[in-house]
Motif scaffolding. Sequence first.
Motif, PDB file in Angstrom:
ATOM      1  N   TRP A  25     -30.957 -41.301 -26.796  1.00  0.00           N
ATOM      2  CA  TRP A  25     -31.294 -41.700 -25.436  1.00  0.00           C
ATOM      3  C   TRP A  25     -31.272 -43.218 -25.267  1.00  0.00           C
ATOM      4  O   TRP A  25     -31.605 -43.979 -26.183  1.00  0.00           O
ATOM      5  CB  TRP A  25     -32.683 -41.193 -25.050  1.00  0.00           C
ATOM      6  N   SER A  26     -30.934 -43.662 -24.071  1.00  0.00           N
ATOM      7  CA  SER A  26     -31.066 -45.069 -23.708  1.00  0.00           C
ATOM      8  C   SER A  26     -32.494 -45.335 -23.270  1.00  0.00           C
ATOM      9  O   SER A  26     -33.209 -44.428 -22.838  1.00  0.00           O
ATOM     10  CB  SER A  26     -30.091 -45.419 -22.580  1.00  0.00           C
ATOM     11  N   SER A  27     -32.917 -46.600 -23.385  1.00  0.00           N
ATOM     12  CA  SER A  27     -34.296 -46.943 -23.046  1.00  0.00           C
ATOM     13  C   SER A  27     -34.394 -48.392 -22.598  1.00  0.00           C
ATOM     14  O   SER A  27     -33.718 -49.266 -23.153  1.00  0.00           O
ATOM     15  CB  SER A  27     -35.213 -46.725 -24.248  1.00  0.00           C
ATOM     16  N   PRO A  28     -35.223 -48.670 -21.594  1.00  0.00           N
ATOM     17  CA  PRO A  28     -35.451 -50.066 -21.198  1.00  0.00           C
ATOM     18  C   PRO A  28     -36.388 -50.813 -22.142  1.00  0.00           C
ATOM     19  O   PRO A  28     -36.571 -52.024 -22.013  1.00  0.00           O
ATOM     20  CB  PRO A  28     -36.069 -49.924 -19.809  1.00  0.00           C
ATOM     21  N   ILE A  29     -37.006 -50.103 -23.081  1.00  0.00           N
ATOM     22  CA  ILE A  29     -37.925 -50.744 -24.035  1.00  0.00           C
ATOM     23  C   ILE A  29     -37.103 -51.213 -25.230  1.00  0.00           C
ATOM     24  O   ILE A  29     -36.791 -50.442 -26.142  1.00  0.00           O
ATOM     25  CB  ILE A  29     -39.035 -49.783 -24.483  1.00  0.00           C
ATOM     26  N   ASP A  30     -36.682 -52.474 -25.191  1.00  0.00           N
ATOM     27  CA  ASP A  30     -35.921 -52.995 -26.321  1.00  0.00           C
ATOM     28  C   ASP A  30     -36.867 -53.651 -27.318  1.00  0.00           C
ATOM     29  O   ASP A  30     -38.079 -53.761 -27.091  1.00  0.00           O
ATOM     30  CB  ASP A  30     -34.822 -53.953 -25.866  1.00  0.00           C
ATOM     31  N   ASP A  88     -41.786 -49.122 -16.763  1.00  0.00           N
ATOM     32  CA  ASP A  88     -42.303 -47.930 -16.102  1.00  0.00           C
ATOM     33  C   ASP A  88     -43.064 -47.083 -17.120  1.00  0.00           C
ATOM     34  O   ASP A  88     -42.512 -46.720 -18.169  1.00  0.00           O
ATOM     35  CB  ASP A  88     -41.133 -47.132 -15.520  1.00  0.00           C
ATOM     36  N   PRO A  89     -44.334 -46.760 -16.857  1.00  0.00           N
ATOM     37  CA  PRO A  89     -45.121 -45.965 -17.815  1.00  0.00           C
ATOM     38  C   PRO A  89     -44.496 -44.618 -18.145  1.00  0.00           C
ATOM     39  O   PRO A  89     -44.836 -44.006 -19.156  1.00  0.00           O
ATOM     40  CB  PRO A  89     -46.470 -45.782 -17.106  1.00  0.00           C
ATOM     41  N   ALA A  90     -43.567 -44.170 -17.313  1.00  0.00           N
ATOM     42  CA  ALA A  90     -42.909 -42.891 -17.584  1.00  0.00           C
ATOM     43  C   ALA A  90     -42.113 -42.924 -18.878  1.00  0.00           C
ATOM     44  O   ALA A  90     -41.767 -41.869 -19.433  1.00  0.00           O
ATOM     45  CB  ALA A  90     -42.003 -42.509 -16.411  1.00  0.00           C
ATOM     46  N   TYR A  91     -41.804 -44.135 -19.376  1.00  0.00           N
ATOM     47  CA  TYR A  91     -41.065 -44.252 -20.630  1.00  0.00           C
ATOM     48  C   TYR A  91     -41.979 -44.258 -21.849  1.00  0.00           C
ATOM     49  O   TYR A  91     -41.496 -44.286 -22.986  1.00  0.00           O
ATOM     50  CB  TYR A  91     -40.212 -45.525 -20.623  1.00  0.00           C
ATOM     51  N   CYS A  92     -43.282 -44.265 -21.627  1.00  0.00           N
ATOM     52  CA  CYS A  92     -44.232 -44.272 -22.737  1.00  0.00           C
ATOM     53  C   CYS A  92     -44.654 -42.847 -23.072  1.00  0.00           C
ATOM     54  O   CYS A  92     -44.705 -41.973 -22.199  1.00  0.00           O
ATOM     55  CB  CYS A  92     -45.447 -45.122 -22.386  1.00  0.00           C
ATOM     56  N   PRO A  93     -44.967 -42.580 -24.326  1.00  0.00           N
ATOM     57  CA  PRO A  93     -45.333 -41.214 -24.727  1.00  0.00           C
ATOM     58  C   PRO A  93     -46.710 -40.817 -24.218  1.00  0.00           C
ATOM     59  O   PRO A  93     -47.502 -41.660 -23.788  1.00  0.00           O
ATOM     60  CB  PRO A  93     -45.307 -41.289 -26.255  1.00  0.00           C
ATOM     61  N   LEU A 142     -46.163 -50.287 -27.813  1.00  0.00           N
ATOM     62  CA  LEU A 142     -44.768 -50.336 -27.399  1.00  0.00           C
ATOM     63  C   LEU A 142     -43.804 -50.170 -28.569  1.00  0.00           C
ATOM     64  O   LEU A 142     -42.640 -49.808 -28.365  1.00  0.00           O
ATOM     65  CB  LEU A 142     -44.479 -51.641 -26.652  1.00  0.00           C
ATOM     66  N   GLU A 143     -44.255 -50.428 -29.795  1.00  0.00           N
ATOM     67  CA  GLU A 143     -43.409 -50.141 -30.942  1.00  0.00           C
ATOM     68  C   GLU A 143     -43.180 -48.644 -31.064  1.00  0.00           C
ATOM     69  O   GLU A 143     -42.079 -48.186 -31.391  1.00  0.00           O
ATOM     70  CB  GLU A 143     -44.017 -50.692 -32.227  1.00  0.00           C
ATOM     71  N   ILE A 144     -44.225 -47.864 -30.828  1.00  0.00           N
ATOM     72  CA  ILE A 144     -44.060 -46.406 -30.841  1.00  0.00           C
ATOM     73  C   ILE A 144     -43.173 -45.977 -29.679  1.00  0.00           C
ATOM     74  O   ILE A 144     -42.261 -45.153 -29.837  1.00  0.00           O
ATOM     75  CB  ILE A 144     -45.437 -45.714 -30.779  1.00  0.00           C
ATOM     76  N   ALA A 145     -43.415 -46.546 -28.500  1.00  0.00           N
ATOM     77  CA  ALA A 145     -42.602 -46.201 -27.327  1.00  0.00           C
ATOM     78  C   ALA A 145     -41.143 -46.587 -27.525  1.00  0.00           C
ATOM     79  O   ALA A 145     -40.241 -45.958 -26.950  1.00  0.00           O
ATOM     80  CB  ALA A 145     -43.166 -46.876 -26.086  1.00  0.00           C
TER      81      ALA A 145
END
Length: 687
Positions: A10-15, A409-414, A469-472
């Motif tokens: 998956w792609s992700s904005p959390i780099d 966006d918090p939707a990208y966090c677990p 955010l490392e986990i995310a």
Amino acid sequence: MASTAPYGTWSSPIDATLAASHDGRPEFVGVVGEEVWWTAPRPAEGGRRTLVRRRADGTEESALPAPWNVRSRVMEYGGAPWAGAARPGTGPLVVFVHFDDQRMYAFEPDGGGTPRPLTPLSPVGGGLRWVDLRLHPERGEVWCVLEEFTGDGPTDLRRVIVAVPLDGSAAEDRAAVRELSDGAHRFVTGPELSPDGRRAAWIAWDHPRMPWDGTVVMVAEVTPGAPFGAARPLLGDLSAVGAAPGGTAAGGGAPGGGEAVAQVAWAPDGTLLYVSDATGWWNLWRADPTATPRAGDGAVPGTPLCPREEEFGGPLWRTGQRWCHPLESGLVAVLHGLGGNNLGILDPETGDLVDVAGPWTEWEPTLAVHGTRVIGVAASPRTGYEVVELDTCTGRARVIGAEHRDVVDPAYCPEPRARVFKGVDGREVHAHIHLPHSPDHTGPQGEAPPFVVWAHGGPTGRSPLVLDLEIAYFTSRGIGVAEVNYGGSTGYGRAYRDRLRGNWGVVDVEDCASVATALAEEGTADRARLAIRGGSAGGWTAAASLASTTVYACGTIIYPVLDLADWADGGTHDFESRYLDSLIGPLAEVPERYRDRAPVSRADRIRAPFLLLQGLEDPVCPPVQCERLLSAIAGRGVRHAYLTFAGEGHGFRRVETMVSALEAELSLYDQVFGLGRTDVPVLPLTT
């Protein structure tokens, strides 16, 4: 609408840069007049920590510009590195320890000047270091713990409670630093001054004990201008009293499971509050320091204030940690819980405990009070660590500093879940499960995702259930994460903590494997795509897991312990130099364990690819540990990569380091799991 794509692709904005830039948390909060101060990380500024000042009007500012770095190196993990006091008409006075030279400085932020040194340098060994500062302007002094090296070796040192003059007379003169305690104990915390100023109390312990094995509470009389008088052990593990020269507790063998007092504090009425695990749980107790000692052990009897099978304290890794703080009203702010820390207000007379309302599920062991206000640092699975103020009159809590702001966006966090698994012999194993999660992608029907098991450091510690955010970074890409609070972790009582006694490299490995296997068996994780990662003691667990199980397809090993015999024989710093006596057993008694459990001794059993990450200035787990493992696997055809980072110690702090480490880790999983990612540099794996 979410698209279907294989897990891990998956792609992700959390780099990696975003995750690294928000690493760290506020620490060591304090009140200076009407202002709240704390230390805060600056990953983009070379990993330094600054002092943040929140003025009475709510404005927040960094009080110290670069390159000032507010961090102590006492016991290498440091502790409370600053203290402050208000001065009517002239502004606050602040004292702090600068990491680069470990000198203590005085600073008048409203005076327009620069910090001026209060303590000298020393060319001997690691020099002079200071921690757990207590500012007493009325006495013209700072009371604190001094760690003084007496030679070039990592254990050639002494620790003593001292008074440092505020007038700067000790800036070039070690003799001007007045010693308050007698140096009879290897380890001491900063002194707590009683309300009437007549007594001081502190915690002490000696090798081979760690502070969670057994500590003693010392009390002494305070005489202006003189050392503490009539110092005596008051309570705790009094078997630790009577240290032999050099700071080793009387008696041989592995350190026993005595009483461990984690904190002391004076109540307004002059009684002593202390956090003790005498019942098997760290609970809050009260004692009268003037009471007649018990016959037999000589301890002053204590009274439990809120007996529960919960933890009201934790492992004393850094001096200056606070799990409780009395208020002027007689109430006590406490941190407590099972597998986590909640903030509550305790009435010590009735035992009633009321928790603060709010979204926070984890509070750090740092508390300050001012009148009816309690200030702490807290986080939740949806928010990072913030500075929070509780008004005990109204019960209202609000964020006053380091306020969490969603950088993505918090939707990208677990959405993590705390779970309990069945381990070897049916024992309970606690873990936090972070499933892959993204608003843009879902995994194919019937496909299980890859999973990485995270082993925390310590090993006497635990993983908190908070936003990371490392986990995310991984879960938003379709890779699950399982944080395992294996046997030996804190937060679940002494019996759970003691599971690791003599069993490091066994219980931790088994518990991590039990969680990984259970996730695979229930279909939550892909059995063929399991990895393990950890740093420090977690790095040991990761390496030991690769050497003793076939559960994992690969592993990430970060600043690890790998060679036990070397680590126990002058290969680490003083604080943990006898840690293995409890984790493994005394070297002289069980030398075979040191050989048989060490990953460097079992390198021929490692088959899975791995990534090794190491700071070159690490005094806890020096690079030589990694170099020995690499020599042991040379020519065995094991794919691996070894990345080192100049200027980094035990725990990475610089943005550029953390970015490189995260991207290298993702590339490892990409190559081993066959993900086909193109958004990170390819990590070269050699054999």
